[in-house]
Design a protein around this motif. Structure first.
Motif, mmCIF file in Angstrom:
data_model
loop_
_atom_site.group_PDB
_atom_site.id
_atom_site.type_symbol
_atom_site.label_atom_id
_atom_site.label_comp_id
_atom_site.label_asym_id
_atom_site.label_seq_id
_atom_site.Cartn_x
_atom_site.Cartn_y
_atom_site.Cartn_z
ATOM 1 N N ALA A 1 70.935 3.864 111.769
ATOM 2 C CA ALA A 1 70.046 2.715 111.951
ATOM 3 C C ALA A 1 68.893 2.757 110.956
ATOM 4 O O ALA A 1 68.538 1.743 110.338
ATOM 5 C CB ALA A 1 69.520 2.687 113.380
ATOM 6 N N LEU A 2 68.293 3.934 110.777
ATOM 7 C CA LEU A 2 67.190 4.060 109.820
ATOM 8 C C LEU A 2 67.664 3.795 108.397
ATOM 9 O O LEU A 2 66.935 3.210 107.581
ATOM 10 C CB LEU A 2 66.566 5.453 109.927
ATOM 11 C CG LEU A 2 65.801 5.741 111.222
ATOM 12 C CD1 LEU A 2 65.351 7.198 111.257
ATOM 13 C CD2 LEU A 2 64.594 4.809 111.358
ATOM 14 N N THR A 3 68.891 4.209 108.091
ATOM 15 C CA THR A 3 69.444 3.958 106.760
ATOM 16 C C THR A 3 69.621 2.471 106.523
ATOM 17 O O THR A 3 69.284 1.939 105.452
ATOM 18 C CB THR A 3 70.787 4.684 106.594
ATOM 19 O OG1 THR A 3 70.602 6.090 106.828
ATOM 20 C CG2 THR A 3 71.349 4.486 105.198
ATOM 21 N N VAL A 4 70.159 1.765 107.515
ATOM 22 C CA VAL A 4 70.324 0.314 107.392
ATOM 23 C C VAL A 4 68.970 -0.357 107.185
ATOM 24 O O VAL A 4 68.803 -1.225 106.321
ATOM 25 C CB VAL A 4 71.024 -0.254 108.640
ATOM 26 C CG1 VAL A 4 70.951 -1.783 108.653
ATOM 27 C CG2 VAL A 4 72.475 0.198 108.680
ATOM 28 N N LEU A 5 67.976 0.041 107.972
ATOM 29 C CA LEU A 5 66.652 -0.560 107.843
ATOM 30 C C LEU A 5 66.040 -0.284 106.471
ATOM 31 O O LEU A 5 65.391 -1.145 105.876
ATOM 32 C CB LEU A 5 65.739 -0.040 108.946
ATOM 33 C CG LEU A 5 66.081 -0.529 110.359
ATOM 34 C CD1 LEU A 5 65.279 0.234 111.403
ATOM 35 C CD2 LEU A 5 65.839 -2.022 110.492
ATOM 36 N N ALA A 6 66.259 0.929 105.957
ATOM 37 C CA ALA A 6 65.730 1.266 104.630
ATOM 38 C C ALA A 6 66.404 0.459 103.533
ATOM 39 O O ALA A 6 65.792 0.193 102.493
ATOM 40 C CB ALA A 6 65.913 2.757 104.371
ATOM 41 N N LEU A 7 67.668 0.050 103.761
ATOM 42 C CA LEU A 7 68.409 -0.699 102.748
ATOM 43 C C LEU A 7 68.155 -2.201 102.809
ATOM 44 O O LEU A 7 68.604 -2.936 101.924
ATOM 45 C CB LEU A 7 69.911 -0.435 102.909
ATOM 46 C CG LEU A 7 70.389 0.980 102.557
ATOM 47 C CD1 LEU A 7 71.824 1.186 103.024
ATOM 48 C CD2 LEU A 7 70.271 1.233 101.059
ATOM 49 N N ARG A 8 67.478 -2.651 103.855
ATOM 50 C CA ARG A 8 67.146 -4.077 103.926
ATOM 51 C C ARG A 8 66.278 -4.478 102.740
ATOM 52 O O ARG A 8 65.459 -3.698 102.257
ATOM 53 C CB ARG A 8 66.392 -4.381 105.221
ATOM 54 C CG ARG A 8 67.260 -4.482 106.464
ATOM 55 C CD ARG A 8 66.392 -4.640 107.693
ATOM 56 N NE ARG A 8 65.549 -5.828 107.610
ATOM 57 C CZ ARG A 8 65.798 -6.981 108.206
ATOM 58 N NH1 ARG A 8 66.904 -7.114 108.928
ATOM 59 N NH2 ARG A 8 64.973 -8.002 108.099
#
Length: 470
Positions: free
Chosen positions: A273-280
Motif C-alpha cells: 500500500a505504501l509503495t502504491v501511494l509513493a508511486l502516485r
C-alpha cells in the motif's frame, strides 16, 4: 545488440536453473524428512498435498485454454480495447481456475473442498448471533477447549468467517456456493492488478502482465480456498489507492481494513500500500491520510463489537504452536517455502524479478552517487529508467511494475522470516504472489509466450500429479 540479447537470456536461464535446483532440493529433502517422520505434515513437501496422478473432466478444457492463452494472449493483450481486455481477462481466469478445480471432479474439487472440519463452513451453523460471536471470538481461539474454533477459523480474524456466514445468510450456503464464490471473486485480481499499473501510468506493463495473471499457477489454490478472496480484496484495495480523486483512496483503505480482518498476515500488505501511494503522481499525503481513515474505520467497527486485532494475533501465535507448527522444522521450511511459492507464481517470476532488481539497483545508485561525490545533483540520470539491456521490452520503464514486484518480494521475505509461515504458503501467500508476478513486464516481448507456456505447464503438472489440499 545480439550480444546483449544473448546476455539477457543467459541470465534468465541461469535464474531458471536456480529455481529448478531449489525445487529439486526441496522435493528431495522433503522426501527424506518424511521418510524419517520428521514432522513435516506435508506428504508432497514442499507442497501441502499428496502424490496422486489423476485426470478429470477439467483436464481437456484446461489444456485447451492454456494453449489458447499462450498462442493468442500476448497479442490480444496488446490490441483489445481496455474494457474488453479486462472483461476477457476475468472470464478467462474464471474458466482457467474452474477447469483446474474440475480436474479433481465437481464434488472433490468444488462441493466438498471447503466442507471439511478444518474449514470455515464447519463453523457457520454455530454462528447464530453475529454480535455475540464477535464479542467472544478471541475466547475460542486457543485449542483443546470444548468450544474452540476449527483450525482455519481460529487462525484468522473473524472477517474470514463472516464472509461465509454472509453467503449463508443470503441463501448461498454450502460448499458449492462457497467454492464458486472463491473462484469468481479470486479471479478479479486479473482486473485489479492491471488497473493498478494503469492508474500509476504504466498501461504497457498492465497489458503485458494480464495474460500471466490469467495462467497464474496459484489458480490451483484459488479454486477453491478463501485465500483467493483475500488476494482479491487486497488487490482491489490497492487498485483504488492508485486511482486519482478524493474518494478512491478512502474506499481502498476500507478494503484494506477488511483485508486486515480477513487474515493476520495481510498486515504485511501495508508495504504494498505504501509503495502504491509513493508511486502516485499527486496528492500522496492526502491519499495516505484518507486511506488510513478507511483502515481505522473498519478496525473501529470490529473493536466496537468486541474484537481487537492485536488480541487475536497474540492468541493465534499461541494456537499456531499448539498444532503442527510445533513439529514442522523451521530449518527446512524457511527455504522450502520459496520452492512452494515458485509453484504458485510459476517459473517466470524468478527471471522477471531478477530483471526488476537490476534497474532498481541502478536507480538507487544514481541517487546515492551525488551524496558520495559531493554533487548537488539529486535526480537520477535521464536514462535511469531505460531498460537495462536490449532484451528488455522497450515500452516498459523502471516504474510501478519494478517497485511493486520488489515490494512484494520484501513482504514474502518478512513472512518467511517470521517463522509463522511453515508450509502451505502456496495458498497463504497468494495475496503477495500476484504482485510478484507484475515483474513479468520486464521480460522481452519475444520471449513471453515461452514463459507463459511454462506457467501453464506448471499449473497442469501440479494439478494432475498431486492432490492438493486447501
Amino acid at each position: 545488440m545480439t550480444r546483449h540479447l544473448t546476455a539477457g537470456r543467459r541470465r534468465d536461464l541461469t535464474v531458471l536453473a536456480v529455481e529448478a535446483a531449489l525445487l529439486a532440493a526441496a522435493v528431495a529433502v522433503g522426501a527424506v524428512l518424511n521418510h524419517h517422520d520428521a514432522g513435516l505434515h506435508a506428504d508432497a513437501a514442499p507442497l501441502y498435498a499428496t502424490w496422486r496422478p489423476h485426470f478429470g473432466w477439467g483436464t481437456l478444457p484446461a489444456v485447451l485454454l492454456a494453449g489458447g492463452v499462450v498462442a493468442r494472449g500476448p497479442h490480444l493483450a496488446r490490441r483489445l480495447p481496455w474494457p474488453w481486455l479486462l472483461a476477457a481477462g476475468w472470464l478467462a481466469t474464471v474458466a482457467w481456475t474452474l477447469s483446474l478445480a474440475l480436474v479433481d471432479g465437481w464434488r472433490a474439487g468444488l462441493t466438498e473442498r471447503l466442507t471439511v472440519q478444518a474449514e470455515y463452513l464447519h463453523e457457520v451453523p454455530r454462528v447464530r448471533d453475529l454480535p455475540t460471536m464477535l464479542a467472544g471470538f478471541t475466547e475460542r481461539i486457543l485449542d483443546f477447549r470444548p468450544d474452540s474454533w476449527s483450525t482455519h477459523t481460529a487462525g484468522h480474524p473473524p472477517g474470514a468467517l463472516l464472509v461465509f456466514v454472509g453467503l449463508d445468510r443470503i441463501g448461498l450456503g454450502g460448499g458449492t456456493a462457497a467454492a464458486l464464490a472463491c473462484i469468481l471473486v479470486g479471479a478479479t485480481v486479473t482486473v485489479s492488478v492491471p488497473l493498478t499499473l494503469r492508474a500509476l501510468g504504466d498501461e504497457p506493463a498492465a497489458r503485458a502482465v494480464l495474460p500471466f495473471l490469467v495462467l497464474l499457477p496459484g489458480a490451483v489454490w484459488v479454486g477453491a480456498s478463501a485465500d483467493g478472496i483475500f488476494a482479491a480484496v487486497v488487490a482491489a484495495g490497492l487498485a483504488l489507492l492508485a486511482r486519482p480523486g478524493r474518494w478512491a483512496p478512502g474506499v481502498g483503505g476500507l478494503l484494506l481494513g477488511v483485508a486486515l480482518h480477513l487474515s493476520y498476515g495481510l498486515v504485511l500488505a501495508g508495504l504494498l500500500a505504501l509503495t502504491v501511494l509513493a508511486l502516485r503522481s499527486a496528492e500522496r499525503i492526502r491519499a495516505l491520510c484518507t486511506a488510513g481513515l478507511g483502515v481505522a474505520a473498519v478496525t473501529a467497527v470490529f473493536v466496537g463489537y468486541g474484537f481487537w486485532w492485536l488480541d487475536g494475533y497474540h492468541l493465534v501465535v499461541r494456537r499456531y504452536y499448539q498444532g503442527w507448527a510445533a513439529d514442522r522444522p523451521y530449518a527446512y521450511w524457511v527455504w522450502a517455502n520459496l520452492a512452494a511459492l515458485l509453484l504458485s507464481t510459476g517459473p517466470a517470476a524468478g527471471p522477471a524479478l531478477a530483471r526488476s532488481l537490476r534497474p532498481a539497483l541502478a536507480a538507487a545508485r544514481a541517487r546515492i552517487a551525488p551524496l558520495t561525490h559531493g554533487s548537488t545533483r539529486t535526480t537520477a540520470p535521464a536514462d535511469a529508467d531505460a531498460p537495462i539491456d536490449a532484451a528488455a521490452p522497450t515500452d516498459v520503464r523502471t516504474g510501478p511494475a519494478v517497485w511493486l514486484s520488489l515490494a512484494a518480494a520484501l513482504t514474502v521475505a518478512a513472512a518467511d522470516g517470521s517463522g509463522l509461515s511453515k508450509a502451505e504458503v502456496e495458498r497463504i501467500w497468494l495475496p503477495f504472489a500476484v504482485w510478484l508476478l507484475v515483474a513479468v513486464a520486464r521480460l522481452p516481448a519475444g520471449d513471453r509466450r515461452w514463459w507463459l507456456a511454462g506457467q501453464g505447464v506448471t499449473a497442469l503438472a501440479v494439478n494432475h500429479l498431486l492432490w492438493t489440499v486447501s
